[in-house]
Write a protein that holds these residues in place. Structure first.
Motif, PDB file in Angstrom:
ATOM      1  N   ARG A 230      47.155  79.546  56.817  1.00 25.97           N
ATOM      2  CA  ARG A 230      48.411  80.157  56.559  1.00 25.97           C
ATOM      3  C   ARG A 230      49.206  80.132  57.652  1.00 25.97           C
ATOM      4  O   ARG A 230      50.484  80.217  57.317  1.00 25.97           O
ATOM      5  N   ARG A 231      48.825  79.975  58.919  1.00 23.99           N
ATOM      6  CA  ARG A 231      49.964  79.651  60.014  1.00 23.99           C
ATOM      7  C   ARG A 231      50.711  78.595  59.759  1.00 23.99           C
ATOM      8  O   ARG A 231      52.175  78.700  59.746  1.00 23.99           O
ATOM      9  N   LEU A 232      50.146  77.472  59.418  1.00 30.51           N
ATOM     10  CA  LEU A 232      50.861  76.048  58.820  1.00 30.51           C
ATOM     11  C   LEU A 232      51.778  76.430  57.606  1.00 30.51           C
ATOM     12  O   LEU A 232      52.957  75.846  57.798  1.00 30.51           O
ATOM     13  N   ALA A 233      51.336  76.989  56.816  1.00 31.78           N
ATOM     14  CA  ALA A 233      51.953  77.557  55.557  1.00 31.78           C
ATOM     15  C   ALA A 233      53.287  78.210  55.933  1.00 31.78           C
ATOM     16  O   ALA A 233      54.292  77.956  55.509  1.00 31.78           O
ATOM     17  N   PHE A 234      53.204  79.052  56.708  1.00 33.02           N
ATOM     18  CA  PHE A 234      54.247  79.957  57.261  1.00 33.02           C
ATOM     19  C   PHE A 234      55.431  79.058  57.973  1.00 33.02           C
ATOM     20  O   PHE A 234      56.331  79.148  57.656  1.00 33.02           O
ATOM     21  N   THR A 235      54.752  78.231  59.107  1.00 41.06           N
ATOM     22  CA  THR A 235      55.613  77.504  59.823  1.00 41.06           C
ATOM     23  C   THR A 235      56.346  76.543  58.902  1.00 41.06           C
ATOM     24  O   THR A 235      57.707  76.256  59.091  1.00 41.06           O
ATOM     25  N   GLY A 236      55.799  75.759  57.832  1.00 39.68           N
ATOM     26  CA  GLY A 236      56.494  74.820  57.046  1.00 39.68           C
ATOM     27  C   GLY A 236      57.582  75.858  56.183  1.00 39.68           C
ATOM     28  O   GLY A 236      58.813  75.015  56.068  1.00 39.68           O
ATOM     29  N   SER A 237      57.451  76.808  55.637  1.00 41.00           N
ATOM     30  CA  SER A 237      58.346  77.517  54.831  1.00 41.00           C
ATOM     31  C   SER A 237      59.313  78.029  55.898  1.00 41.00           C
ATOM     32  O   SER A 237      60.724  77.936  55.206  1.00 41.00           O
ATOM     33  N   VAL A 238      59.290  78.433  56.954  1.00 42.14           N
ATOM     34  CA  VAL A 238      60.389  79.190  57.902  1.00 42.14           C
ATOM     35  C   VAL A 238      61.161  77.712  58.133  1.00 42.14           C
ATOM     36  O   VAL A 238      62.280  77.819  58.165  1.00 42.14           O
ATOM     37  N   LEU A 239      60.830  76.592  58.508  1.00 45.92           N
ATOM     38  CA  LEU A 239      61.473  75.288  58.884  1.00 45.92           C
ATOM     39  C   LEU A 239      62.256  74.875  57.653  1.00 45.92           C
ATOM     40  O   LEU A 239      63.498  74.560  57.750  1.00 45.92           O
ATOM     41  N   ALA A 240      61.621  74.926  56.476  1.00 45.64           N
ATOM     42  CA  ALA A 240      62.396  74.480  55.377  1.00 45.64           C
ATOM     43  C   ALA A 240      63.621  75.301  54.896  1.00 45.64           C
ATOM     44  O   ALA A 240      64.799  75.101  54.827  1.00 45.64           O
ATOM     45  N   PHE A 241      63.649  76.875  55.285  1.00 40.41           N
ATOM     46  CA  PHE A 241      64.533  77.763  55.118  1.00 40.41           C
ATOM     47  C   PHE A 241      65.463  77.676  56.060  1.00 40.41           C
ATOM     48  O   PHE A 241      66.713  77.757  55.897  1.00 40.41           O
ATOM     49  N   LEU A 242      65.208  77.315  57.276  1.00 36.84           N
ATOM     50  CA  LEU A 242      66.338  76.945  58.423  1.00 36.84           C
ATOM     51  C   LEU A 242      67.101  75.866  58.076  1.00 36.84           C
ATOM     52  O   LEU A 242      68.298  75.944  58.195  1.00 36.84           O
ATOM     53  N   ILE A 243      66.207  74.831  57.667  1.00 39.60           N
ATOM     54  CA  ILE A 243      67.056  73.734  57.429  1.00 39.60           C
ATOM     55  C   ILE A 243      67.839  73.962  56.289  1.00 39.60           C
ATOM     56  O   ILE A 243      69.306  73.442  56.188  1.00 39.60           O
ATOM     57  N   LEU A 244      67.680  74.622  55.311  1.00 46.10           N
ATOM     58  CA  LEU A 244      68.641  74.705  54.198  1.00 46.10           C
ATOM     59  C   LEU A 244      69.396  75.512  54.342  1.00 46.10           C
ATOM     60  O   LEU A 244      70.788  75.277  54.122  1.00 46.10           O
ATOM     61  N   ALA A 245      69.317  76.689  55.087  1.00 42.60           N
ATOM     62  CA  ALA A 245      70.232  77.870  55.492  1.00 42.60           C
ATOM     63  C   ALA A 245      71.309  77.238  56.240  1.00 42.60           C
ATOM     64  O   ALA A 245      72.471  77.413  56.228  1.00 42.60           O
ATOM     65  N   LEU A 246      70.861  76.679  57.388  1.00 40.11           N
ATOM     66  CA  LEU A 246      72.060  76.015  58.272  1.00 40.11           C
ATOM     67  C   LEU A 246      72.764  74.875  57.617  1.00 40.11           C
ATOM     68  O   LEU A 246      74.069  74.864  57.799  1.00 40.11           O
TER      69      LEU A 246
END
Length: 265
Positions: A35-51
């Motif tokens: 779950r922690r790895l899943a959360f990290t991957g999702s957050v990084l993906a969101f940040l890249i796309l949002a920025l």
């Protein structure tokens, strides 16, 4: 080998692809209970796309590249014009036999204008098929279909259709035209691409006058949200990231002498 490695590396690193891979990694991690790895991957993906989509990050990364080589006064005499590929929609033109321009089509438009202004100048179109996954026509193969009807006689065109990247643009163009001391050659490419292109032509022993076109920034964007539409913002971020990575890679490989070449060398 450099060509293939650069294409594979960029396939994974361009923002949209990287976002997809991070989301996929997060999904797989979630399915296996990480779950922690899943959360990290999702957050990084969101940040890249949002920025990339909602901020002026891309424009701010592009602007220093575009400002590096200001357009100089037009020389009185021009012996030749070299335009680098990237101005045509190669896949469409291969299928339809036309001359559809890409988002960097200003390169070809400006070349046609310069060719009319200097009617004795040779016009070198440097660009083969450099796509890794897409079957496309190189710019040199398309160019005559556009430039000749616009008034550039076919005997002035020098079509360099073997190059797959900017390094090969410089090396192959020099071999074709063998520029002589005292000649003035204009180098036409997108402003963001000019630092790398000019450095590579200098390294290849082909002196040129930089003539940047195809600007993507006004220089007034600043830090902010929603300064441009989402598609253009993502495109600017993608172009800027690719160019900065390209500069660093060419410098590390010894193909250029500085990581951020400028007018002074």
């Amino acid at each position: 080998m450099f060509f293939y490695l650069s294409k594979v590396f960029w396939f994974f690193m361009q923002p949209l692809n990287l976002t997809i891979f991070l989301l996929l990694a997060g999904l797989i991690a979630g399915l296996i209970g990480r779950r922690r790895l899943a959360f990290t991957g999702s957050v990084l993906a969101f940040l890249i796309l949002a920025l990339s989509t909602w901020t002026s990050l891309g424009a701010m990364m592009l602007n220093p590249l575009e400002e590096r080589f200001p357009r100089p006064p037009l020389p009185q005499k021009v012996d030749g014009i070299v335009v680098l590929g990237g101005g045509f929609e190669g896949a469409i033109n291969l299928a339809r036999g036309g001359y559809e321009l890409s988002s960097s089509g200003d390169r070809m438009v400006e070349t046609a204008i310069l060719a009319r202004r200097f009617p004795q100048a040779k016009v070198v179109v440097s660009g083969g098929h450099g796509a890794f996954f897409i079957d496309a026509e190189g710019d040199a193969d398309t160019a005559s279909r556009l430039l000749v009807p616009l008034g550039v006689s076919a005997d002035r065109l020098v079509l360099e259709d073997k190059s797959r990247n900017t390094y090969e643009n410089a090396v192959f163009s020099r071999k074709l035209v063998e520029p002589k001391p005292g000649e003035t050659w204009l180098l036409v490419t997108s402003a963001f691409h000019m630092p790398r292109a000019k450095a590579l032509f200098d390294k290849a022993g082909f002196p040129t006058v930089p003539w940047p076109v195809d600007y993507h920034t006004s220089g007034k964007e600043g830090v902010g949200l929603f300064r441009d539409n989402a598609i253009d913002s993502v495109q600017n971020t993608t172009i800027a990231l690719r160019e900065w990575i390209g500069l660093f890679a060419y410098w590390l490989s010894g193909r250029i002498d500085q990581p951020f070449p400028g007018p002074g060398g």
